[in-house]
Design an enzyme around this catalytic site. Structure first.
Site, PDB file in Angstrom:
ATOM      1  N   GLU A 197     -38.033  36.550  -1.331  1.00  0.00           N
ATOM      2  CA  GLU A 197     -38.063  37.680  -0.421  1.00  0.00           C
ATOM      3  C   GLU A 197     -38.314  37.239   1.013  1.00  0.00           C
ATOM      4  OE1 GLU A 197     -39.359  41.197  -3.499  1.00  0.00           O
ATOM      5  OE2 GLU A 197     -40.938  40.280  -2.297  1.00  0.00           O
ATOM      6  N   CYS A 223     -48.249  42.152   3.369  1.00  0.00           N
ATOM      7  CA  CYS A 223     -48.870  40.856   3.111  1.00  0.00           C
ATOM      8  C   CYS A 223     -49.496  40.826   1.723  1.00  0.00           C
ATOM      9  CB  CYS A 223     -49.943  40.586   4.163  1.00  0.00           C
ATOM     10  SG  CYS A 223     -50.738  38.990   3.974  1.00  0.00           S
TER      11      CYS A 223
END
Length: 364
Positions: free
Chosen positions: A91, A338
């Site tokens: 990703e 995150c």
């Protein structure tokens, strides 16, 4: 088997052309076509002789990772899942801000470090990405994002903070960094490219010597006892060694500070005493702090710190004279925040199986 030229920085590409009997300056031409024009085949390279284009078509290739999926968050964050073969996907995330566009790039399929609060770590580890697969993420994002009305690239900053530990894939990451910084590649400045590490001390020293870009350290704890639990690498390179490595890195760093990343975990590392311990820990390291509210994922076992605890923690650090930012949670509705990047990992470490057994035991 054809040679994928995307695996070469300018030095490697120059050597490749010399080895195949071509003029070394051809490397600059081909590099500009690949990275600045986004060329995917040699027939597009109109300033090369037809004979050379034919030779390249016979002997070489430009193999970009294939796009598996693209998503856009309600806040403008974009995420791409790129196919790196054999059922694996990595990703890449673009985060738009008013004064910059930051691309978060992955360096490995999964991660071997097992930080307990990170979704990527729970997925296990398959392999290192090649230089082509790393720089291919920037290639894809540049192609997708285009340029601003002023004909400037939308992507102004790159952070190696995606899936994986960049320092554990040192050579391929350095090659990709070289392409990012090269004027015939993406022309980014060292100050605008950041490598994040969980604290692989020998590799930090190597990076300082060969490719000193901006450095972020995933700190996440103020003492060895807590860090040993949540960042197992700390058992090999404890905080005293890590702080010394940070001091050494700053001798050649493009910025005069280290960024310490600190995920805020409720009841684990977010109390006032932890903030005061941090102040003592980093007293000899010019730094700033990036506090990261924990982004939950299924069965993580952790909770996000309360806004009040984050505020108190931040205020203690600021009152001691540190620059502190609290990271805005971006892209969490598409699992692009995150600690949420997981991609598709064909785990070779049996870590997914281990976590499933732990969870079954807890439920029983």
């Amino acid at each position: 088997m054809k040679t994928n030229l995307l695996n070469y920085d300018l030095q490697g590409l120059t050597r490749h052309f010399a080895d195949t009997g071509e003029k070394p300056f051809r490397a600059k031409q081909v590099m500009r076509w690949m990275h600045q024009s986004g060329a995917q085949n040699f027939n597009e390279m109109t300033d090369l002789a037809k004979s050379l284009r034919h030779k390249l078509n016979e002997q070489a290739s430009i193999e970009i990772p294939k796009l598996m999926m693209s998503q856009e968050s309600s806040d403008g964050t974009r995420k791409w899942l790129l196919d790196v073969g054999t059922g694996n996907g990595v990703e890449t995330v673009f985060i738009p801000e008013s004064d910059r566009g930051t691309l978060c790039i992955s360096s490995q399929v999964g991660c071997a470090l097992e930080c307990t609060f990170c979704s990527t770590g729970r997925q296990g580890f398959n392999r290192n990405l090649t230089a082509a697969e790393i720089i291919g993420q920037l290639w894809w994002a540049n192609k997708a994002m285009g340029v601003t009305p002023k004909n400037e690239r939308v992507i102004s900053n790159v952070v190696m903070m995606g899936m994986g530990e960049p320092m554990a894939n040192f050579d391929n990451v350095v090659t990709a960094l070289s392409i990012m910084l090269d004027d015939h590649g993406y022309g980014l400045s060292r100050r605008r490219v950041t490598v994040s590490t969980s604290g692989m001390v020998p590799q930090m020293d190597r990076l300082r010597d060969v490719m000193p870009v901006a450095l972020a350290v995933s700190l996440h704890a103020s003492n060895d006892e807590v860090r040993n639990q949540i960042v197992p690498l700390n058992k090999k390179y404890p905080l005293k060694e890590l702080m010394a490595a940070c001091q050494r890195y700053l001798v050649k760093a493009p910025r005069d500070f280290i960024t310490f990343e600190y995920v805020m975990l409720d009841g684990i590392n977010d109390r006032a005493q932890h903030a005061r311990e941090l102040i003592e820990l980093v007293k000899d390291v010019p730094c700033k702090f990036n506090l990261i509210p924990f982004n939950p994922f299924p069965n993580s076992g952790y909770e996000r710190s309360s806004n009040e605890n984050i505020r108190v923690f931040r205020d203690i650090l600021q009152q001691a004279g540190f620059v502190v930012t609290v990271r805005k949670t971006r892209g969490d509705d598409i699992d692009a925040a995150c600690g949420q990047l997981a991609g598709q990992v064909q785990d070779k470490t049996r870590r997914q199986q281990k976590w499933q057994q732990i969870l079954i035991g807890q439920q029983g």
